[in-house]
Design a protein around this motif. Structure first.
Motif, PDB file in Angstrom:
ATOM      1  N   VAL A 243     -13.304  -5.337  40.036  1.00 17.86           N
ATOM      2  CA  VAL A 243     -13.925  -4.164  39.421  1.00 17.86           C
ATOM      3  C   VAL A 243     -13.519  -2.896  40.161  1.00 17.86           C
ATOM      4  O   VAL A 243     -13.204  -1.861  39.544  1.00 17.86           O
ATOM      5  CB  VAL A 243     -15.463  -4.313  39.400  1.00 17.86           C
ATOM      6  CG1 VAL A 243     -16.138  -2.996  39.030  1.00 17.86           C
ATOM      7  CG2 VAL A 243     -15.873  -5.402  38.429  1.00 17.86           C
TER       8      VAL A 243
ATOM      9  N   ARG B 112     -15.163 -10.724  42.055  1.00 24.61           N
ATOM     10  CA  ARG B 112     -15.461  -9.830  40.936  1.00 24.61           C
ATOM     11  C   ARG B 112     -15.625  -8.397  41.422  1.00 24.61           C
ATOM     12  O   ARG B 112     -15.156  -7.450  40.765  1.00 24.61           O
ATOM     13  CB  ARG B 112     -16.718 -10.300  40.204  1.00 24.61           C
ATOM     14  CG  ARG B 112     -16.490 -11.525  39.326  1.00 24.61           C
ATOM     15  CD  ARG B 112     -17.705 -11.813  38.452  1.00 24.61           C
ATOM     16  NE  ARG B 112     -18.843 -12.259  39.241  1.00 24.61           N
ATOM     17  CZ  ARG B 112     -19.079 -13.528  39.544  1.00 24.61           C
ATOM     18  NH1 ARG B 112     -18.255 -14.480  39.143  1.00 24.61           N
ATOM     19  NH2 ARG B 112     -20.153 -13.867  40.244  1.00 24.61           N
ATOM     20  N   THR B 113     -16.263  -8.223  42.569  1.00 23.62           N
ATOM     21  CA  THR B 113     -16.447  -6.877  43.124  1.00 23.62           C
ATOM     22  C   THR B 113     -15.100  -6.227  43.407  1.00 23.62           C
ATOM     23  O   THR B 113     -14.896  -5.038  43.114  1.00 23.62           O
ATOM     24  CB  THR B 113     -17.286  -6.938  44.408  1.00 23.62           C
ATOM     25  OG1 THR B 113     -18.595  -7.430  44.092  1.00 23.62           O
ATOM     26  CG2 THR B 113     -17.406  -5.564  45.048  1.00 23.62           C
TER      27      THR B 113
ATOM     28  N   TYR C   1      -7.996 -10.468  34.910  1.00 23.11           N
ATOM     29  CA  TYR C   1      -8.163 -11.879  35.264  1.00 23.11           C
ATOM     30  C   TYR C   1      -7.084 -12.741  34.600  1.00 23.11           C
ATOM     31  O   TYR C   1      -6.534 -13.658  35.233  1.00 23.11           O
ATOM     32  CB  TYR C   1      -9.538 -12.373  34.831  1.00 23.11           C
ATOM     33  CG  TYR C   1     -10.707 -11.769  35.557  1.00 23.11           C
ATOM     34  CD1 TYR C   1     -10.626 -11.423  36.908  1.00 23.11           C
ATOM     35  CD2 TYR C   1     -11.918 -11.552  34.900  1.00 23.11           C
ATOM     36  CE1 TYR C   1     -11.701 -10.870  37.576  1.00 23.11           C
ATOM     37  CE2 TYR C   1     -13.007 -11.005  35.569  1.00 23.11           C
ATOM     38  CZ  TYR C   1     -12.897 -10.665  36.903  1.00 23.11           C
ATOM     39  OH  TYR C   1     -13.977 -10.126  37.566  1.00 23.11           O
TER      40      TYR C   1
ATOM     41  N   SER D 232     -12.625 -14.043  39.409  1.00 22.84           N
ATOM     42  CA  SER D 232     -13.847 -14.078  38.600  1.00 22.84           C
ATOM     43  C   SER D 232     -14.795 -15.192  39.019  1.00 22.84           C
ATOM     44  O   SER D 232     -15.872 -15.342  38.436  1.00 22.84           O
ATOM     45  CB  SER D 232     -13.489 -14.243  37.115  1.00 22.84           C
ATOM     46  OG  SER D 232     -12.910 -15.521  36.881  1.00 22.84           O
TER      47      SER D 232
ATOM     48  N   LEU E 106     -11.090  -5.662  32.276  1.00 28.78           N
ATOM     49  CA  LEU E 106     -11.297  -6.551  33.412  1.00 28.78           C
ATOM     50  C   LEU E 106     -10.888  -7.978  33.055  1.00 28.78           C
ATOM     51  O   LEU E 106     -10.267  -8.677  33.868  1.00 28.78           O
ATOM     52  CB  LEU E 106     -12.759  -6.503  33.846  1.00 28.78           C
ATOM     53  CG  LEU E 106     -13.125  -7.262  35.121  1.00 28.78           C
ATOM     54  CD1 LEU E 106     -12.352  -6.722  36.323  1.00 28.78           C
ATOM     55  CD2 LEU E 106     -14.629  -7.157  35.377  1.00 28.78           C
ATOM     56  N   THR E 107     -11.203  -8.413  31.846  1.00 32.77           N
ATOM     57  CA  THR E 107     -10.781  -9.735  31.382  1.00 32.77           C
ATOM     58  C   THR E 107      -9.263  -9.844  31.372  1.00 32.77           C
ATOM     59  O   THR E 107      -8.697 -10.892  31.725  1.00 32.77           O
ATOM     60  CB  THR E 107     -11.338 -10.008  29.968  1.00 32.77           C
ATOM     61  OG1 THR E 107     -12.767 -10.000  30.016  1.00 32.77           O
ATOM     62  CG2 THR E 107     -10.871 -11.347  29.444  1.00 32.77           C
TER      63      THR E 107
ATOM     64  N   SER F 290     -18.916  -4.140  35.741  1.00 30.35           N
ATOM     65  CA  SER F 290     -18.041  -5.171  35.182  1.00 30.35           C
ATOM     66  C   SER F 290     -18.311  -5.443  33.706  1.00 30.35           C
ATOM     67  O   SER F 290     -17.397  -5.811  32.964  1.00 30.35           O
ATOM     68  CB  SER F 290     -18.201  -6.479  35.973  1.00 30.35           C
ATOM     69  OG  SER F 290     -19.545  -6.940  35.914  1.00 30.35           O
TER      70      SER F 290
ATOM     71  N   ASP G  30     -18.899 -13.538  43.418  1.00 32.51           N
ATOM     72  CA  ASP G  30     -19.273 -12.129  43.419  1.00 32.51           C
ATOM     73  C   ASP G  30     -18.285 -11.272  44.205  1.00 32.51           C
ATOM     74  O   ASP G  30     -17.974 -10.141  43.806  1.00 32.51           O
ATOM     75  CB  ASP G  30     -20.677 -11.957  44.005  1.00 32.51           C
ATOM     76  CG  ASP G  30     -21.761 -12.475  43.073  1.00 32.51           C
ATOM     77  OD1 ASP G  30     -21.472 -12.652  41.874  1.00 32.51           O
ATOM     78  OD2 ASP G  30     -22.901 -12.707  43.556  1.00 32.51           O
TER      79      ASP G  30
END
Length: 220
Positions: free
Chosen positions: A29, A25-26, A11, A19, A7-8, A145, A22
């Motif tokens: 993910v 991020r959702t 980004y 990131s 995930l990083t 995440s 929320d």
């Protein structure tokens, strides 16, 4: 590479804005989970297989929910039991609760709330006199995440999962030029992965088999 590391990486490919809240991020993910699942389900990879031994029919004793059954064999003789569509069995035989020596196997996907853990494998007739060995394919779960769970493909293909997630981010941002360029790379890499991991024994040249219509090709 574990899921959080992957995930990083997503980004860091120009989507760090995802990131920041929320909602972003959702979405990231979800895209990474989808990419991971798509690659894991692209072929019947050996790393996505599980084998159960000493199975009594019917069974729902899955380590993880089944996606497809690869084979069922009698443990005593290792003789294979062929698969059949349960509706065809109903049409041909009517009552599927009859007992006797297994002639076919079939899988009932009892999905409730999106969970396939209750899926039941059985035979026709229902063979309770002996045990079976069952090999099946499973699908990876959705990760959170911060999951430290490693991605399931061999490590040298973890970057491919990231690429496939980035494709979804490009599509979402309407960057179709970047999407097309990366898509070609992903297609080539998936093909290379299939060649490396799905090639049969090298004691003879593979035969090429054309599927009806010439639309698909395979080797065996």
């Amino acid at each position: 590479m574990n899921f959080a590391d992957a995930l990083t990486e997503v980004y860091a490919r120009g989507f760090d804005y995802l990131s920041q809240d929320d909602a972003g991020r959702t979405r990231a993910v979800r895209w990474l989970n989808q990419a991971h699942q798509e690659l894991c389900e692209a072929y019947p990879w050996s790393f996505m297989q599980q084998t159960l031994t000493g199975v009594n029919m019917p069974t729902s004793a899955w380590f993880v929910p089944p996606r497809a059954i690869l084979n069922v064999v009698w443990e005593s003789t290792l003789a294979p039991v062929p698969s059949a569509d349960p509706q065809d069995l109903v049409d041909d035989f009517g009552d599927l609760t009859a007992t006797g020596n297994a002639q076919y196997f079939y899988l009932l996907l009892n999905i409730a709330g999106g969970v396939a853990g209750g899926s039941t494998l059985t035979t026709y007739p229902v063979d309770t006199s002996q045990t079976f060995r069952v090999t099946y394919l499973f699908s990876p779960p959705d990760y959170d995440s911060d999951s430290s769970q490693d991605l399931m493909p061999p490590p040298r293909y973890h970057d491919l999962v990231v690429d496939m997630a980035v494709l979804k981010a490009y599509k979402d941002s309407d960057n179709f030029d970047a999407y097309s360029a990366l898509s070609a790379i992903v297609d080539r890499r998936v093909g290379e992965m299939a060649t490396a991991l799905m090639t049969p024994g090298l004691d003879r040249p593979p035969a090429i088999q054309a599927v009806r219509g010439g639309e698909a090709w395979g080797t065996y």
